[in-house]
Write an enzyme that holds these catalytic residues in place. Structure first.
Site, PDB file in Angstrom:
ATOM      1  N   ASN A 259       0.860  -1.170   0.000  1.00 62.20           N
ATOM      2  CA  ASN A 259       0.000   0.000   0.000  1.00 62.20           C
ATOM      3  C   ASN A 259       0.904   1.230   0.000  1.00 62.20           C
ATOM      4  OD1 ASN A 259      -2.120   1.774   0.182  1.00 62.20           O
ATOM      5  ND2 ASN A 259      -2.373   1.513   2.389  1.00 62.20           N
ATOM      6  N   ILE A 260       1.127   1.781  -1.160  1.00 63.83           N
ATOM      7  CA  ILE A 260       1.986   2.955  -1.283  1.00 63.83           C
ATOM      8  C   ILE A 260       1.107   4.181  -1.041  1.00 63.83           C
ATOM      9  CG2 ILE A 260       3.494   4.253  -2.838  1.00 63.83           C
ATOM     10  CD1 ILE A 260       3.890   1.512  -4.328  1.00 63.83           C
TER      11      ILE A 260
ATOM     12  N   CYS B 120      16.051   6.708   0.716  1.00 61.54           N
ATOM     13  CA  CYS B 120      15.382   5.807   1.644  1.00 61.54           C
ATOM     14  C   CYS B 120      16.473   4.880   2.178  1.00 61.54           C
ATOM     15  CB  CYS B 120      14.226   5.054   0.963  1.00 61.54           C
ATOM     16  SG  CYS B 120      14.693   4.084  -0.483  1.00 61.54           S
TER      17      CYS B 120
END
Length: 190
Positions: free
Chosen positions: A102-103, A127
């Site tokens: 789920n971005i 990241c």
């Protein structure tokens, strides 16, 4: 166990060796972070910077860092940012695995607003490994830049390699560029 040397001999411009501690040697060596690359003029991407990368990052004269990890930013990195007058933008996106990925589209949009604002450049996006979360932000930027999907996915896979995720590529493909342009009217021209 092999002992690491506590002092290093480095060549100077005059050819005479300079003795330095490990920390001093790392400052003199320019080691980019994992998966480092230029995205655009004044815009870079990478994995999480470590202290060994600070000398290299200093050469970029960064104005901002955009971190996509949810964990608190390490104190050594915060100190580096303070010392170099670099602004931190942090958008914590959980590192997720397929198939239930789920971005958070709203978070990606907010991160892109930072990227598109030229006042934040030179800017480093990162990241943990510079693959998935960074790849999604850069992929969505490429859509805004009107790259074809084949080129966007080639770039994504170059950094994600064997760990490329179909869910990331699907997210990039479905990303609504028109609504982003409406939201950021004035900060993006086309």
């Amino acid at each position: 166990m092999v002992a690491k040397p506590s002092r290093y001999a480095l060549a100077s411009e005059g050819g005479e060796p300079v003795v330095a501690t490990r920390d001093e040697a790392e400052e003199l060596l320019f080691v980019p972070p994992l998966n480092f690359a230029m995205v655009d003029a004044g815009l870079y991407r990478s994995g999480f910077p470590e202290s060994a990368n600070f000398g290299f990052l200093r050469t970029l004269r960064l104005r901002s860092v955009l971190c996509l990890c949810p964990e608190p930013y390490p104190e050594a990195n915060l100190e580096f940012l303070r010392e170099n007058d670099i602004r931190l933008f942090q958008f914590g996106i959980e590192n997720r695995k397929e198939p239930f990925a789920n971005i958070p589209e709203d978070t990606i949009r907010e991160a892109l607003k930072v990227v598109l604002d030229v006042r934040n450049r030179p800017l480093l996006i990162h990241c943990k490994r510079g693959k998935h979360r960074t790849g999604c932000v850069v992929g969505c930027l490429r859509k805004l830049q009107r790259w074809c999907l084949t080129s966007i996915f080639d770039e994504y896979r170059r950094f994600a390699a064997a760990k490329a995720r179909i869910s990331d590529q699907r997210f990039i493909e479905r990303f609504d560029v028109a609504s982003m342009k409406r939201q950021s009217a004035g900060s993006f021209s086309n």
